[in-house]
Design a protein around this motif. Sequence first.
Motif, PDB file in Angstrom:
ATOM      1  N   ASP A   1      32.008  33.407  61.421  1.00  0.00           N
ATOM      2  CA  ASP A   1      33.105  33.058  61.537  1.00  0.00           C
ATOM      3  C   ASP A   1      33.592  32.713  59.811  1.00  0.00           C
ATOM      4  OD1 ASP A   1      32.855  29.690  60.897  1.00  0.00           O
ATOM      5  OD2 ASP A   1      31.164  30.459  62.033  1.00  0.00           O
ATOM      6  N   ALA A   2      34.841  32.639  59.551  1.00  0.00           N
ATOM      7  CA  ALA A   2      35.316  32.514  58.259  1.00  0.00           C
ATOM      8  C   ALA A   2      35.043  31.409  57.659  1.00  0.00           C
ATOM      9  CB  ALA A   2      36.933  32.855  58.432  1.00  0.00           C
ATOM     10  N   GLU A   3      34.958  30.170  58.637  1.00  0.00           N
ATOM     11  CA  GLU A   3      34.739  28.636  58.066  1.00  0.00           C
ATOM     12  C   GLU A   3      33.349  28.757  57.451  1.00  0.00           C
ATOM     13  OE1 GLU A   3      38.394  28.691  60.429  1.00  0.00           O
ATOM     14  OE2 GLU A   3      36.188  29.305  60.941  1.00  0.00           O
ATOM     15  N   SER A   4      32.642  29.056  58.235  1.00  0.00           N
ATOM     16  CA  SER A   4      31.068  29.053  57.927  1.00  0.00           C
ATOM     17  C   SER A   4      30.653  29.963  56.867  1.00  0.00           C
ATOM     18  CB  SER A   4      30.121  29.627  59.135  1.00  0.00           C
ATOM     19  OG  SER A   4      30.028  28.894  60.213  1.00  0.00           O
ATOM     20  N   LEU A   5      31.209  31.109  56.377  1.00  0.00           N
ATOM     21  CA  LEU A   5      31.264  32.004  55.505  1.00  0.00           C
ATOM     22  C   LEU A   5      31.757  31.519  54.205  1.00  0.00           C
ATOM     23  CD1 LEU A   5      31.707  35.667  56.962  1.00  0.00           C
ATOM     24  CD2 LEU A   5      29.473  34.391  56.756  1.00  0.00           C
ATOM     25  N   THR A   6      32.892  30.774  54.328  1.00  0.00           N
ATOM     26  CA  THR A   6      33.374  30.114  53.311  1.00  0.00           C
ATOM     27  C   THR A   6      32.485  29.138  52.744  1.00  0.00           C
ATOM     28  OG1 THR A   6      35.766  30.850  53.781  1.00  0.00           O
ATOM     29  CG2 THR A   6      35.430  28.999  52.162  1.00  0.00           C
ATOM     30  N   TRP A   7      32.148  28.243  53.647  1.00  0.00           N
ATOM     31  CA  TRP A   7      31.049  27.142  53.045  1.00  0.00           C
ATOM     32  C   TRP A   7      29.742  27.839  52.360  1.00  0.00           C
ATOM     33  CZ3 TRP A   7      26.197  26.299  55.402  1.00  0.00           C
ATOM     34  CH2 TRP A   7      25.579  25.185  54.640  1.00  0.00           C
ATOM     35  N   LEU A   8      29.111  28.828  52.946  1.00  0.00           N
ATOM     36  CA  LEU A   8      28.030  29.446  52.564  1.00  0.00           C
ATOM     37  C   LEU A   8      28.344  30.076  51.183  1.00  0.00           C
ATOM     38  CD1 LEU A   8      26.480  31.571  55.712  1.00  0.00           C
ATOM     39  CD2 LEU A   8      25.281  29.662  54.165  1.00  0.00           C
ATOM     40  N   ALA A   9      29.395  30.643  50.949  1.00  0.00           N
ATOM     41  CA  ALA A   9      29.850  31.122  49.601  1.00  0.00           C
ATOM     42  C   ALA A   9      29.971  30.039  48.591  1.00  0.00           C
ATOM     43  CB  ALA A   9      31.106  32.008  49.850  1.00  0.00           C
ATOM     44  N   THR A  10      30.540  28.832  48.652  1.00  0.00           N
ATOM     45  CA  THR A  10      30.814  27.883  47.779  1.00  0.00           C
ATOM     46  C   THR A  10      29.214  27.035  47.737  1.00  0.00           C
ATOM     47  OG1 THR A  10      31.468  26.368  49.546  1.00  0.00           O
ATOM     48  CG2 THR A  10      32.865  27.523  48.026  1.00  0.00           C
ATOM     49  N   PHE A  11      28.705  27.125  48.706  1.00  0.00           N
ATOM     50  CA  PHE A  11      27.274  26.182  48.760  1.00  0.00           C
ATOM     51  C   PHE A  11      26.204  26.928  47.829  1.00  0.00           C
ATOM     52  CE2 PHE A  11      22.949  25.340  50.433  1.00  0.00           C
ATOM     53  CZ  PHE A  11      22.910  23.846  50.022  1.00  0.00           C
ATOM     54  N   ALA A  12      26.178  28.398  48.146  1.00  0.00           N
ATOM     55  CA  ALA A  12      25.384  29.192  47.364  1.00  0.00           C
ATOM     56  C   ALA A  12      25.442  29.221  45.905  1.00  0.00           C
ATOM     57  CB  ALA A  12      25.492  30.652  47.886  1.00  0.00           C
ATOM     58  N   VAL A  13      26.521  28.541  45.172  1.00  0.00           N
ATOM     59  CA  VAL A  13      26.803  28.476  43.851  1.00  0.00           C
ATOM     60  C   VAL A  13      25.838  27.518  43.308  1.00  0.00           C
ATOM     61  CG1 VAL A  13      28.314  28.047  42.229  1.00  0.00           C
ATOM     62  CG2 VAL A  13      29.109  29.356  44.136  1.00  0.00           C
ATOM     63  N   ARG A  14      25.372  26.666  44.081  1.00  0.00           N
ATOM     64  CA  ARG A  14      24.621  25.521  43.642  1.00  0.00           C
ATOM     65  C   ARG A  14      23.540  25.529  44.117  1.00  0.00           C
ATOM     66  NH1 ARG A  14      25.075  20.655  46.737  1.00  0.00           N
ATOM     67  NH2 ARG A  14      24.251  19.722  45.155  1.00  0.00           N
ATOM     68  N   VAL A  15      23.150  26.634  44.859  1.00  0.00           N
ATOM     69  CA  VAL A  15      21.705  26.508  45.574  1.00  0.00           C
ATOM     70  C   VAL A  15      20.466  26.409  44.581  1.00  0.00           C
ATOM     71  CG1 VAL A  15      21.662  29.187  46.026  1.00  0.00           C
ATOM     72  CG2 VAL A  15      20.425  27.441  47.487  1.00  0.00           C
ATOM     73  N   GLN A  16      20.602  27.044  43.292  1.00  0.00           N
ATOM     74  CA  GLN A  16      19.400  26.907  42.242  1.00  0.00           C
ATOM     75  C   GLN A  16      19.182  25.589  42.088  1.00  0.00           C
ATOM     76  OE1 GLN A  16      18.110  29.446  41.205  1.00  0.00           O
ATOM     77  NE2 GLN A  16      19.410  31.349  41.579  1.00  0.00           N
ATOM     78  N   GLU A  17      19.809  24.647  42.056  1.00  0.00           N
ATOM     79  CA  GLU A  17      19.745  23.172  42.012  1.00  0.00           C
ATOM     80  C   GLU A  17      18.995  22.370  42.995  1.00  0.00           C
ATOM     81  OE1 GLU A  17      23.560  21.351  41.598  1.00  0.00           O
ATOM     82  OE2 GLU A  17      24.271  22.816  40.414  1.00  0.00           O
ATOM     83  N   LEU A  18      18.676  23.228  44.139  1.00  0.00           N
ATOM     84  CA  LEU A  18      17.945  22.690  45.162  1.00  0.00           C
ATOM     85  C   LEU A  18      16.797  23.463  45.790  1.00  0.00           C
ATOM     86  CD1 LEU A  18      21.232  21.999  47.442  1.00  0.00           C
ATOM     87  CD2 LEU A  18      19.855  20.281  46.013  1.00  0.00           C
ATOM     88  N   PRO A  19      15.795  22.886  46.563  1.00  0.00           N
ATOM     89  CA  PRO A  19      14.589  23.575  46.983  1.00  0.00           C
ATOM     90  C   PRO A  19      15.157  24.317  48.256  1.00  0.00           C
ATOM     91  CG  PRO A  19      14.290  21.347  47.611  1.00  0.00           C
ATOM     92  CD  PRO A  19      15.698  21.323  46.679  1.00  0.00           C
ATOM     93  N   VAL A  20      15.892  25.246  47.848  1.00  0.00           N
ATOM     94  CA  VAL A  20      16.563  25.982  49.143  1.00  0.00           C
ATOM     95  C   VAL A  20      16.819  27.434  48.886  1.00  0.00           C
ATOM     96  CG1 VAL A  20      18.602  26.246  50.809  1.00  0.00           C
ATOM     97  CG2 VAL A  20      17.935  23.964  50.045  1.00  0.00           C
ATOM     98  N   LEU A  21      16.170  28.206  49.775  1.00  0.00           N
ATOM     99  CA  LEU A  21      16.413  29.628  49.746  1.00  0.00           C
ATOM    100  C   LEU A  21      17.269  30.203  50.966  1.00  0.00           C
ATOM    101  CD1 LEU A  21      15.363  32.638  48.433  1.00  0.00           C
ATOM    102  CD2 LEU A  21      13.519  32.388  49.916  1.00  0.00           C
ATOM    103  N   ILE A  22      18.523  30.746  50.327  1.00  0.00           N
ATOM    104  CA  ILE A  22      19.160  31.467  51.375  1.00  0.00           C
ATOM    105  C   ILE A  22      18.959  32.706  51.326  1.00  0.00           C
ATOM    106  CG2 ILE A  22      21.717  31.866  52.010  1.00  0.00           C
ATOM    107  CD1 ILE A  22      22.484  29.276  50.419  1.00  0.00           C
ATOM    108  N   VAL A  23      18.832  33.450  52.948  1.00  0.00           N
ATOM    109  CA  VAL A  23      18.619  34.562  53.082  1.00  0.00           C
ATOM    110  C   VAL A  23      19.856  35.304  54.111  1.00  0.00           C
ATOM    111  CG1 VAL A  23      16.875  36.449  53.889  1.00  0.00           C
ATOM    112  CG2 VAL A  23      16.123  34.269  52.687  1.00  0.00           C
TER     113      VAL A  23
END
Length: 925
Positions: free
Chosen positions: A177-199
């Motif tokens: 859904d558009a709302e989830s994808l928009t959030w994923l796209a913005t959150f992914a920008v700062r994922v390098q700062e966290l112990p999180v891997l997005i696949v």
Amino acid sequence: MPEQERSERRVGSAGPSRAVTPLYERDVEVASARAAVEALCNRSADGGGSSGGLLFLSGAAGLGKTTLLAEIRGMAAAHGCTVLSARGSEQELTVPFHVVRQLLQPVLASCAEAERREIFGGWYEIAGPAVGLFAQQAGSAVPDPQGVRDGLDWVLTQLAVRRAPIVMVVDDAHWGDAESLTWLATFAVRVQELPVLIVLGYRPDELPAEAEAFRELVGGRGSHPITVRALSPESVAKLVRGALGPEADDPFCRECWAVTGGNPYETVELVAKVQDRGLTPSEESAHLLRVLGASSRGTGLVKRLEKLGNRAVRLAWAAAVLGTEISPELVASVAGLPPAEAQDATDTLRVARILTGTRTLEFVHPLIATAVYRAIPSAMRTAIHGQAACAVIDAGLNITVAARHLLETHPGNDPQTVEQLRAAARENLRQGAPDAAHRCLERALREPPPAEERAAVLYELGCSALLTSPATTVNHLSAALELPDLDPALREDATFRLAQALAHNDQLGEAAAVVGAEAAHTRSYGARLRLQAAHHLWRVFDAQEVQAPVRSRRLARLAEHLSGQNVGEKALLCLRTWDATLRGEPAERALAVATRAVGLSYTDPDWGFELPSITALGYMYADQCDRAEELFSSAIAECQQVGWSGAHLSFGFNLLGLVHFRRGMLAEAERCAREAVRLADRVGPRLPAKWYAVGLLLDVLLARGHSEEALSVAEMHDFAPPYPNAVVFPDPQALYGRLLLARGRREEAIAQLTAAGERLEAKGILNPTWCPWAGHLALALAPDEPTSARALAAQSLRRAERYGTPTAKGEALRFSAAVSEDADALALLARAVETLSKSPNQYLYAEALVDFAIALRRCGRAERAAELLFEGADVADRCGAEGLAARARAEIAAAGLRPNEPRTTAQWEERTAEPHHADTGELRH
């Protein structure tokens, strides 16, 4: 190769299991995933910095992305990671935050309520509805979408702290859904700062056009997706022989590859059908493979389904309409089958490799779900969606789930459908999904609603698009206002919102005219006050307004006897405070009005941020910076509390930065301005929030002496003509003129400053401390037109003295001194120092000290000059005015002094044994 069912997560089951099939020709993909997971885990284990990141798997349908993602989930779980998993669905594209809920609900369900609240912190009321923890109460402030995304960022960050490392896997992301994808796209920008891997697994040719940020994420120059390709003939042969035995000969295996094109899913389905038919895997039966292959997809699959019987078809159709994670009870209800018959049909579909699962059903592969859904006759599909909506509502599920089925039904003049869609729209707004609300209301309008409710639906439809599409709001609200016999309260609200939409669409003149005309006809005192306040609000902020003095007189008369006993009166008093400030009326007069205006909420659904903010600005410009900072800080806290993280919060940081700037706290002002710019960037380019934020940052950088950086920032953010139609501060045209001066383009600067002055004069904005355009123009004119420069500076000083604040008068005195003869300049600078010593603006005081010291040194008064230079340098340092401090120290060095030289008058006199000559005016030490 059938794509493997989602594996068990550390936080709960992902659903039914499928048979595990070996991976062929996926060594590179698996190695990349293993390296990413191990890097994530190793850095988390040794306490080092985060090694989070992104991993994209791109490929066409059936190539094995889901199998690879299952492998990655298992790999992550084996390494002790918390695995969050979700899958997009073609049928649930319109359900907002569907993917987010799949990701977060299992892990949150494993937490006690107290821990959940700790994880959410102050974002519980804002982001909780989007995650599905609860439904926000009616009447609560509606969060903006950016606020919800910020809340989700916070939740993931807290989960990363508690349950690191985290591997977040999203399959079929192209159907998110558009709302989830928009959030994923913005959150992914700062994922390098966290112990999180997005696949993410997705089909590149089916990325949603409406999710621009997500398209940029996976398709941008910085991304490097791993492309999953079809299998070679050799790997297909291994797969075939692994299932049918080594007796499968080469021609048979080669034909399997030719029929399926090396597609793993189609290959496994083909092999299964060979087994079902009992064919010998030899060259003699190879010619039958094309017929068998056709039955695993498209029309062939549909024909195979039809042979399973009516009950199986009905259940498969119902499942295809329901989407993913299908409840057996719900699918039986939608199919209209008794429990026993539904169970038999489900077993039949499992054997046919169409459905899988027990407690939760789903299709073996998305390709099957798509083929079944598209094979349903159009009229029947619409009817099943209607049945699904009823079943979902009867099951007590969220109204937004039912709404996605109602969106697929044909209009039927059903008032109940209209009410359900309106309820879903309200819920979507509370979740921070205005686009989803808009879809529901558009469909409700087509139903159509009863005549007496049509205007209300149009009103709600218009309001749902107010922040995302003001032009759309204008159309819907105008249509509502044209309907006959409109309820007076609804007419008032629709007119008010229409004016807001026009203003957001940069049509401030039209906005003021709309509410002004309605105010003249309404009979309600409260409605008239509200509409009059809106009329004056948009007039005040309309940079192109004509007859501003007339409007100011009317506003003054209107507000004169108001006590501020209700919201409408306070709104008018806020506007009167601001108008008096802009016009440069005596500051005491503006403050007397402001005391009656204070009290409006910054998140009031009617007035929002603007009115209480301009009251606080009235205090700030009147040198009451403590009171202004108190009001601005409460504004930011209130916005954050309700999840307003877009333009409103940007404006809040801008105002707090402005009050720091007015105090001369330049470093603090710059920090606030940069945060305001960051937030305004989310809203969009060249909108008022961006002009405010960038303008303040430029003003601060110039004051700090960072002219080159200011020029660079202006270019980066396109701070140049054309200017906005709204009144913005600092005034963009005047500030652009100063930037031209910094570039050495004096003639162009004079033109811009002159035009700014003419526009502001026509608007009745005469307060020189609000916009000191005249002082800067005087500086630009002084080399060639000294007489004109002095006249401008003298006019500015008269206006500053009328306004009466130390800051206004002191700054105007400095400008006058800068364009005056030396003898006059010394006296003016002495007055400026004395006056600014009473101002909260330490930067302007430091400027006056340094200017006065330099003037004294030129007159041979070196000892007094030294004292003031040392003090000016110290104050400039405390302010963060590096350029001014450097200038003072250069003068100190030119005088042959050192930093440890005596700095007070008494010490200097003792050192030089010379008599002290008093200067004009008393100076603060």
